[in-house]
Design a protein around this motif. Structure first.
Motif, PDB file in Angstrom:
ATOM      1  N   LYS A  78       3.040   5.685 -13.706  1.00  0.00           N
ATOM      2  CA  LYS A  78       2.258   5.845 -14.928  1.00  0.00           C
ATOM      3  C   LYS A  78       3.110   6.202 -16.147  1.00  0.00           C
ATOM      4  CE  LYS A  78      -1.390   5.246 -12.398  1.00  0.00           C
ATOM      5  NZ  LYS A  78      -2.025   3.908 -12.367  1.00  0.00           N
ATOM      6  N   ARG A  79       4.279   6.795 -15.933  1.00  0.00           N
ATOM      7  CA  ARG A  79       5.068   7.215 -17.086  1.00  0.00           C
ATOM      8  C   ARG A  79       5.654   5.999 -17.817  1.00  0.00           C
ATOM      9  NH1 ARG A  79      10.788   7.686 -15.704  1.00  0.00           N
ATOM     10  NH2 ARG A  79      11.031   7.533 -13.432  1.00  0.00           N
ATOM     11  N   GLU A  80       6.027   6.241 -19.040  1.00  0.00           N
ATOM     12  CA  GLU A  80       6.513   5.176 -19.913  1.00  0.00           C
ATOM     13  C   GLU A  80       7.781   4.531 -19.357  1.00  0.00           C
ATOM     14  OE1 GLU A  80       7.961   4.656 -24.599  1.00  0.00           O
ATOM     15  OE2 GLU A  80       7.421   6.625 -23.784  1.00  0.00           O
ATOM     16  N   LYS A  81       7.857   3.235 -19.486  1.00  0.00           N
ATOM     17  CA  LYS A  81       9.057   2.504 -19.079  1.00  0.00           C
ATOM     18  C   LYS A  81      10.074   2.545 -20.221  1.00  0.00           C
ATOM     19  CE  LYS A  81       7.585   0.691 -15.074  1.00  0.00           C
ATOM     20  NZ  LYS A  81       6.150   0.892 -15.062  1.00  0.00           N
ATOM     21  N   GLY A  82      11.347   2.615 -19.848  1.00  0.00           N
ATOM     22  CA  GLY A  82      12.357   2.661 -20.891  1.00  0.00           C
ATOM     23  C   GLY A  82      13.770   2.642 -20.348  1.00  0.00           C
ATOM     24  N   TYR A  83      14.743   2.687 -21.271  1.00  0.00           N
ATOM     25  CA  TYR A  83      16.165   2.632 -20.967  1.00  0.00           C
ATOM     26  C   TYR A  83      16.847   3.868 -21.551  1.00  0.00           C
ATOM     27  CZ  TYR A  83      15.556  -2.348 -19.892  1.00  0.00           C
ATOM     28  OH  TYR A  83      15.149  -3.547 -19.356  1.00  0.00           O
ATOM     29  N   MET A  84      17.736   4.463 -20.790  1.00  0.00           N
ATOM     30  CA  MET A  84      18.526   5.571 -21.330  1.00  0.00           C
ATOM     31  C   MET A  84      19.548   5.022 -22.312  1.00  0.00           C
ATOM     32  SD  MET A  84      20.856   8.454 -19.348  1.00  0.00           S
ATOM     33  CE  MET A  84      19.419   9.367 -18.763  1.00  0.00           C
ATOM     34  N   GLU A  85      19.662   5.665 -23.465  1.00  0.00           N
ATOM     35  CA  GLU A  85      20.660   5.258 -24.443  1.00  0.00           C
ATOM     36  C   GLU A  85      22.050   5.640 -23.947  1.00  0.00           C
ATOM     37  OE1 GLU A  85      19.661   7.017 -28.157  1.00  0.00           O
ATOM     38  OE2 GLU A  85      17.794   5.866 -28.398  1.00  0.00           O
ATOM     39  N   PHE A  86      23.014   4.792 -24.254  1.00  0.00           N
ATOM     40  CA  PHE A  86      24.379   5.034 -23.797  1.00  0.00           C
ATOM     41  C   PHE A  86      24.902   6.369 -24.325  1.00  0.00           C
ATOM     42  CE2 PHE A  86      29.051   3.603 -24.013  1.00  0.00           C
ATOM     43  CZ  PHE A  86      29.305   4.096 -22.740  1.00  0.00           C
ATOM     44  N   GLU A  87      24.576   6.712 -25.566  1.00  0.00           N
ATOM     45  CA  GLU A  87      25.024   7.981 -26.129  1.00  0.00           C
ATOM     46  C   GLU A  87      24.436   9.169 -25.376  1.00  0.00           C
ATOM     47  OE1 GLU A  87      27.399   8.463 -28.391  1.00  0.00           O
ATOM     48  OE2 GLU A  87      27.667   6.288 -28.237  1.00  0.00           O
ATOM     49  N   THR A  88      23.180   9.018 -24.912  1.00  0.00           N
ATOM     50  CA  THR A  88      22.572  10.078 -24.103  1.00  0.00           C
ATOM     51  C   THR A  88      23.304  10.232 -22.787  1.00  0.00           C
ATOM     52  OG1 THR A  88      20.382   9.734 -25.084  1.00  0.00           O
ATOM     53  CG2 THR A  88      20.457  10.808 -22.921  1.00  0.00           C
ATOM     54  N   PHE A  89      23.629   9.099 -22.174  1.00  0.00           N
ATOM     55  CA  PHE A  89      24.369   9.115 -20.904  1.00  0.00           C
ATOM     56  C   PHE A  89      25.705   9.833 -21.081  1.00  0.00           C
ATOM     57  CE2 PHE A  89      27.450   7.345 -17.940  1.00  0.00           C
ATOM     58  CZ  PHE A  89      26.789   7.465 -16.729  1.00  0.00           C
ATOM     59  N   LYS A  90      26.444   9.479 -22.126  1.00  0.00           N
ATOM     60  CA  LYS A  90      27.743  10.108 -22.371  1.00  0.00           C
ATOM     61  C   LYS A  90      27.600  11.609 -22.593  1.00  0.00           C
ATOM     62  CE  LYS A  90      29.301   7.471 -25.740  1.00  0.00           C
ATOM     63  NZ  LYS A  90      30.283   6.948 -26.727  1.00  0.00           N
ATOM     64  N   LYS A  91      26.552  11.993 -23.310  1.00  0.00           N
ATOM     65  CA  LYS A  91      26.328  13.407 -23.582  1.00  0.00           C
ATOM     66  C   LYS A  91      26.081  14.178 -22.289  1.00  0.00           C
ATOM     67  CE  LYS A  91      23.599  16.502 -26.520  1.00  0.00           C
ATOM     68  NZ  LYS A  91      22.545  16.587 -27.557  1.00  0.00           N
ATOM     69  N   ILE A  92      25.299  13.592 -21.385  1.00  0.00           N
ATOM     70  CA  ILE A  92      25.014  14.239 -20.103  1.00  0.00           C
ATOM     71  C   ILE A  92      26.297  14.411 -19.301  1.00  0.00           C
ATOM     72  CG2 ILE A  92      23.847  13.954 -17.878  1.00  0.00           C
ATOM     73  CD1 ILE A  92      21.608  12.497 -19.461  1.00  0.00           C
ATOM     74  N   ILE A  93      27.125  13.388 -19.279  1.00  0.00           N
ATOM     75  CA  ILE A  93      28.397  13.469 -18.558  1.00  0.00           C
ATOM     76  C   ILE A  93      29.282  14.556 -19.169  1.00  0.00           C
ATOM     77  CG2 ILE A  93      30.526  12.237 -17.973  1.00  0.00           C
ATOM     78  CD1 ILE A  93      28.084  11.305 -16.381  1.00  0.00           C
ATOM     79  N   ASP A  94      29.365  14.580 -20.485  1.00  0.00           N
ATOM     80  CA  ASP A  94      30.255  15.518 -21.166  1.00  0.00           C
ATOM     81  C   ASP A  94      29.764  16.963 -21.105  1.00  0.00           C
ATOM     82  OD1 ASP A  94      31.880  13.406 -21.801  1.00  0.00           O
ATOM     83  OD2 ASP A  94      31.091  13.154 -23.831  1.00  0.00           O
ATOM     84  N   LEU A  95      28.452  17.149 -21.068  1.00  0.00           N
ATOM     85  CA  LEU A  95      27.894  18.502 -21.021  1.00  0.00           C
ATOM     86  C   LEU A  95      27.989  19.132 -19.628  1.00  0.00           C
ATOM     87  CD1 LEU A  95      24.633  18.284 -23.193  1.00  0.00           C
ATOM     88  CD2 LEU A  95      26.702  19.595 -23.701  1.00  0.00           C
ATOM     89  N   ASN A  96      28.329  18.325 -18.643  1.00  0.00           N
ATOM     90  CA  ASN A  96      28.321  18.800 -17.254  1.00  0.00           C
ATOM     91  C   ASN A  96      29.619  18.463 -16.542  1.00  0.00           C
ATOM     92  OD1 ASN A  96      25.287  19.686 -16.821  1.00  0.00           O
ATOM     93  ND2 ASN A  96      25.229  17.754 -17.961  1.00  0.00           N
ATOM     94  N   PRO A  97      30.730  19.077 -16.975  1.00  0.00           N
ATOM     95  CA  PRO A  97      32.024  18.747 -16.382  1.00  0.00           C
ATOM     96  C   PRO A  97      32.140  19.111 -14.905  1.00  0.00           C
ATOM     97  CG  PRO A  97      32.195  20.695 -17.798  1.00  0.00           C
ATOM     98  CD  PRO A  97      30.841  20.100 -18.041  1.00  0.00           C
ATOM     99  N   GLU A  98      31.301  20.045 -14.418  1.00  0.00           N
ATOM    100  CA  GLU A  98      31.395  20.439 -13.016  1.00  0.00           C
ATOM    101  C   GLU A  98      30.742  19.426 -12.070  1.00  0.00           C
ATOM    102  OE1 GLU A  98      29.670  24.423 -13.266  1.00  0.00           O
ATOM    103  OE2 GLU A  98      31.622  25.182 -12.643  1.00  0.00           O
TER     104      GLU A  98
END
Length: 324
Positions: A78-98
């Protein structure tokens, strides 16, 4: 020494000694296996806390090019369909170095995402072990080469059954998917890449009769053949606290974080990865309460038909048994 450690903990922590080769590919460093073992020690000791998050599932998109009868994406979600933005992906990777392991799949077909290769490359460049699951239908020579050169460590192909069953379940020509996978393996070998290749089949009414033939067909082609019960079909309640709650978090394409992939509609949101550190979310009050409910055998309704929490079937030496 490291291989001996994994061989020792495989039946004790994961309850399946046959998973040894797959786990050796997944837990590629002593640090990862140490952290994961401590997490599972908390579970076995009935402690609702956790040691350290090492693995995150990132949903690049929740859209798919198929309408499989065994998947909630086409009609149930039921939730909205969509695509993660590349900048969001990079931010998640960078915010979580562990975070050491990034699984670029949740619900949907990740190879649809226009930035999937760049996402894999970026995570790889930050020292993450990368993996994804795909239906394999979009693979052509160009995409196959890009994946093999991206830094991807593990790829799992979902193939439900043999020719007639697969076509009925997934609505795609079996010969084409088999050809795509075999070509991927051949090119991997030609290019001398180390990417680990698994072929996986869900077990439900349409596929239970094909377990042995599935193994025979793929055992000498893929690095590992995996079969698992389908989610949302469990009727018996042979209880075990879910190890996933002490192992992983899932980030939906929107950035919302849920405890695991079973929450396909994002009903239990524990935070948002755009703003919050995943390590903190892994240890927050919501996660501790969920683990506590599992330990007390009072799971959330979301968990009541999950194959990780209750077992209707179990696998032993390529045979399927009912968990009576």
């Amino acid at each position: 020494m490291y291989k001996s450690l994994i061989r020792l903990i495989t039946p004790n922590i994961f309850n399946k000694s046959e998973l040894f080769p797959s786990l050796l590919a997944r837990y590629s460093t002593p640090k990862v296996i140490f952290n994961e073992t401590l997490n599972q020690f908390f579970r076995l000791a009935h402690i609702p806390g956790a040691y350290k998050l090492t693995t995150v599932g990132i949903e690049t998109n929740n859209t798919c090019n198929l309408e499989c009868i065994c998947c909630p994406v086409p009609k149930e979600m039921k939730r909205e369909k969509g695509y993660m933005e590349f900048e969001t992906f990079k931010k998640i990777i960078d915010l979580n170095p562990e975070i050491q392991r990034v699984y670029l799949t949740n619900w949907g077909e990740p190879l649809i995402h226009p930035d999937i290769i760049e996402m894999i490359c970026y995570a790889h460049s930050r020292g993450k072990q990368t993996a994804l699951t795909t239906n394999g239908t979009l693979l052509d020579k160009s995409l196959t080469r890009e994946l093999l050169e991206s830094g991807l460590d593990i790829i799992k192909f979902s193939v439900d059954g043999g020719k007639e069953t697969y076509q009925r379940v997934r609505g795609f020509p079996y010969e084409k998917i088999e050809s795509n996978i075999l070509h991927f393996i051949q090119m991997r070998n030609d290019l001398k890449k180390k990417i680990w290749v698994e072929v996986s089949m869900l077990i439900f009414n349409e596929t239970t009769a094909e377990i042995d033939s599935f193994f025979i067909r793929w055992k000498n082609k893929a690095d590992f053949v995996n079969i698992q019960p389908k989610f949302f079909t469990i009727t018996k309640k042979n209880y075990t606290p879910c190890r996933e709650l002490w192992r992983i978090l899932v980030v939906l394409w929107s950035g919302d974080v849920v405890p695991c992939c079973v929450d396909f509609d994002g009903k239990i949101v524990i935070g948002n990865a755009k703003r919050e550190n995943l390590q903190s979310l892994f240890k927050n009050k919501i996660m501790r309460e969920m683990r506590k409910k599992h330990l007390l055998k009072k799971p959330p309704s979301l968990c009541e038909k999950c194959s990780h929490y209750y077992a209707d079937y179990y696998i032993s030496k390529r045979k399927l048994y009912r968990a009576d």
